[in-house]
Design a protein around this motif. Structure first.
Motif, PDB file in Angstrom:
ATOM      1  N   ILE A  26     -10.691  -6.502  -7.474  1.00 31.02           N
ATOM      2  CA  ILE A  26     -10.319  -5.286  -7.235  1.00 31.02           C
ATOM      3  C   ILE A  26      -9.382  -5.471  -5.953  1.00 31.02           C
ATOM      4  CG2 ILE A  26     -11.351  -3.529  -5.614  1.00 31.02           C
ATOM      5  CD1 ILE A  26     -13.928  -3.765  -7.196  1.00 31.02           C
ATOM      6  N   GLU A  27      -8.300  -4.578  -6.084  1.00 23.25           N
ATOM      7  CA  GLU A  27      -7.198  -4.755  -5.075  1.00 23.25           C
ATOM      8  C   GLU A  27      -7.392  -3.890  -3.649  1.00 23.25           C
ATOM      9  OE1 GLU A  27      -3.330  -3.812  -6.341  1.00 23.25           O
ATOM     10  OE2 GLU A  27      -3.138  -5.748  -7.567  1.00 23.25           O
ATOM     11  N   VAL A  28      -7.434  -4.633  -2.565  1.00 24.39           N
ATOM     12  CA  VAL A  28      -7.536  -3.860  -1.130  1.00 24.39           C
ATOM     13  C   VAL A  28      -5.990  -3.878  -0.617  1.00 24.39           C
ATOM     14  CG1 VAL A  28      -8.638  -3.817   0.949  1.00 24.39           C
ATOM     15  CG2 VAL A  28      -9.844  -4.683  -1.117  1.00 24.39           C
ATOM     16  N   ASP A  29      -5.503  -2.779  -0.186  1.00 23.21           N
ATOM     17  CA  ASP A  29      -4.363  -2.244   0.370  1.00 23.21           C
ATOM     18  C   ASP A  29      -4.432  -2.685   1.732  1.00 23.21           C
ATOM     19  OD1 ASP A  29      -1.825  -1.906   0.939  1.00 23.21           O
ATOM     20  OD2 ASP A  29      -1.891   0.230   0.545  1.00 23.21           O
ATOM     21  N   LEU A  30      -3.729  -3.456   2.295  1.00 22.41           N
ATOM     22  CA  LEU A  30      -3.851  -3.957   3.599  1.00 22.41           C
ATOM     23  C   LEU A  30      -2.747  -3.126   4.518  1.00 22.41           C
ATOM     24  CD1 LEU A  30      -3.753  -7.716   3.773  1.00 22.41           C
ATOM     25  CD2 LEU A  30      -5.707  -6.300   4.122  1.00 22.41           C
ATOM     26  N   SER A  31      -1.924  -2.218   4.077  1.00 22.75           N
ATOM     27  CA  SER A  31      -1.003  -1.178   4.782  1.00 22.75           C
ATOM     28  C   SER A  31      -1.538  -0.293   5.903  1.00 22.75           C
ATOM     29  CB  SER A  31      -0.037  -0.522   3.702  1.00 22.75           C
ATOM     30  OG  SER A  31      -0.621   0.316   3.039  1.00 22.75           O
ATOM     31  N   PRO A  32      -2.808   0.019   5.481  1.00 18.92           N
ATOM     32  CA  PRO A  32      -3.418   1.034   6.599  1.00 18.92           C
ATOM     33  C   PRO A  32      -3.765   0.403   8.008  1.00 18.92           C
ATOM     34  CG  PRO A  32      -4.560   1.205   4.355  1.00 18.92           C
ATOM     35  CD  PRO A  32      -3.759   0.238   4.512  1.00 18.92           C
ATOM     36  N   LEU A  33      -3.779  -1.021   8.022  1.00 21.98           N
ATOM     37  CA  LEU A  33      -4.085  -1.786   9.146  1.00 21.98           C
ATOM     38  C   LEU A  33      -2.746  -1.691  10.008  1.00 21.98           C
ATOM     39  CD1 LEU A  33      -6.069  -4.938   7.777  1.00 21.98           C
ATOM     40  CD2 LEU A  33      -7.130  -2.530   8.815  1.00 21.98           C
ATOM     41  N   VAL A  34      -2.656  -0.458  10.689  1.00 17.04           N
ATOM     42  CA  VAL A  34      -1.308  -0.252  11.457  1.00 17.04           C
ATOM     43  C   VAL A  34      -1.676  -0.708  12.731  1.00 17.04           C
ATOM     44  CG1 VAL A  34      -0.502   1.437  10.099  1.00 17.04           C
ATOM     45  CG2 VAL A  34      -1.980   2.133  12.106  1.00 17.04           C
ATOM     46  N   ASP A  35      -2.648  -0.919  13.515  1.00 20.36           N
ATOM     47  CA  ASP A  35      -2.989  -1.359  14.893  1.00 20.36           C
ATOM     48  C   ASP A  35      -4.128  -1.869  14.934  1.00 20.36           C
ATOM     49  OD1 ASP A  35      -4.785   0.853  14.997  1.00 20.36           O
ATOM     50  OD2 ASP A  35      -3.260   2.108  15.523  1.00 20.36           O
ATOM     51  N   LEU A  36      -4.331  -2.489  16.167  1.00 23.93           N
ATOM     52  CA  LEU A  36      -5.741  -3.112  16.409  1.00 23.93           C
ATOM     53  C   LEU A  36      -6.995  -2.305  16.285  1.00 23.93           C
ATOM     54  CD1 LEU A  36      -4.613  -5.316  19.463  1.00 23.93           C
ATOM     55  CD2 LEU A  36      -4.847  -5.835  17.033  1.00 23.93           C
ATOM     56  N   GLU A  37      -6.731  -1.063  16.289  1.00 20.69           N
ATOM     57  CA  GLU A  37      -8.109  -0.113  16.027  1.00 20.69           C
ATOM     58  C   GLU A  37      -8.132   0.215  14.631  1.00 20.69           C
ATOM     59  OE1 GLU A  37      -9.408   0.553  18.930  1.00 20.69           O
ATOM     60  OE2 GLU A  37      -8.114  -0.391  20.139  1.00 20.69           O
ATOM     61  N   SER A  38      -7.402  -0.179  13.685  1.00 20.96           N
ATOM     62  CA  SER A  38      -7.509   0.121  12.193  1.00 20.96           C
ATOM     63  C   SER A  38      -8.526  -0.984  11.635  1.00 20.96           C
ATOM     64  CB  SER A  38      -5.969   0.079  11.460  1.00 20.96           C
ATOM     65  OG  SER A  38      -5.222   0.925  12.222  1.00 20.96           O
ATOM     66  N   THR A  39      -9.282  -0.268  10.698  1.00 18.61           N
ATOM     67  CA  THR A  39     -10.194  -0.842   9.999  1.00 18.61           C
ATOM     68  C   THR A  39     -10.066  -0.420   8.560  1.00 18.61           C
ATOM     69  OG1 THR A  39     -12.076   0.498  10.700  1.00 18.61           O
ATOM     70  CG2 THR A  39     -11.692  -1.508  12.007  1.00 18.61           C
ATOM     71  N   ILE A  40     -10.708  -1.112   7.578  1.00 18.85           N
ATOM     72  CA  ILE A  40     -10.944  -0.832   6.079  1.00 18.85           C
ATOM     73  C   ILE A  40     -12.493  -1.224   6.094  1.00 18.85           C
ATOM     74  CG2 ILE A  40     -10.411  -1.439   3.805  1.00 18.85           C
ATOM     75  CD1 ILE A  40      -7.688  -2.334   4.844  1.00 18.85           C
ATOM     76  N   HIS A  41     -13.087  -0.184   5.555  1.00 18.96           N
ATOM     77  CA  HIS A  41     -14.413  -0.348   4.981  1.00 18.96           C
ATOM     78  C   HIS A  41     -14.601  -0.276   3.609  1.00 18.96           C
ATOM     79  CE1 HIS A  41     -14.808   0.854   9.234  1.00 18.96           C
ATOM     80  NE2 HIS A  41     -15.899   0.123   9.243  1.00 18.96           N
ATOM     81  N   VAL A  42     -15.964  -0.339   2.997  1.00 18.60           N
ATOM     82  CA  VAL A  42     -16.088  -0.347   1.493  1.00 18.60           C
ATOM     83  C   VAL A  42     -15.638   1.028   1.006  1.00 18.60           C
ATOM     84  CG1 VAL A  42     -18.047  -0.368  -0.114  1.00 18.60           C
ATOM     85  CG2 VAL A  42     -17.764  -2.167   1.760  1.00 18.60           C
ATOM     86  N   ARG A  43     -16.099   1.938   1.727  1.00 19.44           N
ATOM     87  CA  ARG A  43     -15.648   3.457   1.562  1.00 19.44           C
ATOM     88  C   ARG A  43     -14.211   3.805   1.158  1.00 19.44           C
ATOM     89  NH1 ARG A  43     -17.480   3.923   6.926  1.00 19.44           N
ATOM     90  NH2 ARG A  43     -15.652   4.549   8.062  1.00 19.44           N
ATOM     91  N   ASP A  44     -13.442   2.963   1.735  1.00 19.64           N
ATOM     92  CA  ASP A  44     -11.849   2.916   1.634  1.00 19.64           C
ATOM     93  C   ASP A  44     -11.115   2.171   0.468  1.00 19.64           C
ATOM     94  OD1 ASP A  44     -11.746   4.467   4.231  1.00 19.64           O
ATOM     95  OD2 ASP A  44     -12.015   2.431   5.219  1.00 19.64           O
ATOM     96  N   VAL A  45     -12.020   1.449   0.096  1.00 15.88           N
ATOM     97  CA  VAL A  45     -11.620   0.626  -1.331  1.00 15.88           C
ATOM     98  C   VAL A  45     -11.589   1.330  -2.446  1.00 15.88           C
ATOM     99  CG1 VAL A  45     -11.745  -1.494  -2.844  1.00 15.88           C
ATOM    100  CG2 VAL A  45     -12.374  -1.540  -0.029  1.00 15.88           C
ATOM    101  N   VAL A  46     -10.399   1.571  -3.267  1.00 15.88           N
ATOM    102  CA  VAL A  46     -10.278   2.381  -4.482  1.00 15.88           C
ATOM    103  C   VAL A  46     -11.012   1.578  -5.549  1.00 15.88           C
ATOM    104  CG1 VAL A  46      -8.665   3.439  -5.934  1.00 15.88           C
ATOM    105  CG2 VAL A  46      -8.228   3.491  -3.744  1.00 15.88           C
ATOM    106  N   VAL A  47     -11.931   2.087  -6.131  1.00 16.59           N
ATOM    107  CA  VAL A  47     -12.684   1.454  -7.169  1.00 16.59           C
ATOM    108  C   VAL A  47     -12.643   2.457  -8.322  1.00 16.59           C
ATOM    109  CG1 VAL A  47     -14.767   0.425  -8.007  1.00 16.59           C
ATOM    110  CG2 VAL A  47     -14.071   0.105  -5.649  1.00 16.59           C
ATOM    111  N   ASP A  48     -12.564   1.865  -9.515  1.00 13.88           N
ATOM    112  CA  ASP A  48     -12.689   2.874 -10.735  1.00 13.88           C
ATOM    113  C   ASP A  48     -13.785   3.612 -10.860  1.00 13.88           C
ATOM    114  OD1 ASP A  48     -13.109   3.520 -13.721  1.00 13.88           O
ATOM    115  OD2 ASP A  48     -11.548   2.087 -14.218  1.00 13.88           O
ATOM    116  N   GLY A  49     -13.821   4.973 -11.035  1.00 14.29           N
ATOM    117  CA  GLY A  49     -14.938   5.822 -11.025  1.00 14.29           C
ATOM    118  C   GLY A  49     -16.070   5.683 -12.304  1.00 14.29           C
ATOM    119  N   LYS A  50     -15.769   4.650 -13.112  1.00 11.78           N
ATOM    120  CA  LYS A  50     -16.886   4.276 -13.985  1.00 11.78           C
ATOM    121  C   LYS A  50     -17.757   3.108 -13.526  1.00 11.78           C
ATOM    122  CE  LYS A  50     -13.626   4.880 -18.040  1.00 11.78           C
ATOM    123  NZ  LYS A  50     -12.854   4.126 -18.944  1.00 11.78           N
TER     124      LYS A  50
END
Length: 226
Positions: free
Chosen positions: A142-166
């Motif tokens: 499963i790919e996780v795009d790191l581009s949303p981490l624009v500053d020190l306040e940015s985070t990526i959580h499980v809910r942000d990861v794009v996963v196949d709806g199946k």
């Protein structure tokens, strides 16, 4: 395109399996509820190529001695810790109509602007997601795009990861996946000045240091069998 591999039934066991490995063949087992346990052997190069494509989650078609293919996943692949050569493979036959649990590896892609522009340090707290789904729907990763981490306040959580709806993700949606931390500052060591030493003390200290340096100078690897 279906992933396939041809294997042969194996009639050597234990220490004799070492002989197989020297000829470029990896011993293994194909097992499952409906088929029981079948000792097999597979070409090492073909196995490595398959593992690169399928990992431990994608379904592969395994045919034993040219027989009817069985849907399976690579349950585990044992390696020599030094040479990294495959020592043994476990192939688990799956029922394509029954959901199963699987740990899908995360692949971090893209670039974080905070890392690229501000010298921040990427921190990841998860390397896989636990999911439930049909065997044929399980991805290699499963790919996780790191581009949303624009500053020190940015985070990526499980809910942000794009996963196949199946697939159903079983991790807590609020679990942290990745963030960035401030760049490390280099520690500057200030020189220490000791007052009150005379020439004699300095000379004696020098001799003792030279002797200590001389005394301190001194000249300065297999896996399981099946």
């Amino acid at each position: 395109m279906d992933l396939e591999i041809a294997v042969n039934a194996r009639d050597v066991y234990g220490k004799q399996s070492k002989r197989l490995r020297t000829t470029g063949v990896v011993p293994g087992v194909l097992f499952g509820k409906k088929i029981g346990s079948i000792p097999v052997q597979v070409d090492a190069k073909a196995l490595e190529l398959l593992y690169h494509q399928a990992g431990r989650t994608s379904v592969v078609k395994v045919s034993v001695d040219g027989g009817q293919p069985t849907s399976a996943i690579i349950k585990s692949l044992q390696r020599n810790p030094l040479t990294r050569r495959a020592l043994h493979v476990d192939l688990f036959a799956v029922d394509l109509t029954q959901e199963m649990l699987a740990d899908i590896p995360l692949s971090f892609v893209g670039t974080s602007p905070a890392v690229e522009l501000e010298g921040a340090i990427l921190f990841t707290s998860l390397d896989h997601l636990k999911v439930r789904g049909l065997p044929g729907d399980l991805p290699h990763e499963i790919e996780v795009d790191l581009s949303p981490l624009v500053d020190l306040e940015s985070t990526i959580h499980v809910r942000d990861v794009v996963v196949d709806g199946k697939l159903a993700v079983l991790n807590d949606p609020d679990d942290l996946v990745a963030k960035v931390t401030p760049p490390r500052e280099e520690e500057v060591i200030e020189p220490v000045v000791v007052e009150g030493e005379g020439e004699e003390g300095a000379e004696g200290e020098g001799e003792e240091g030279a002797e200590g340096e001389g005394e301190g100078a001194a000249p300065s690897e297999e896996g399981s069998e099946s």
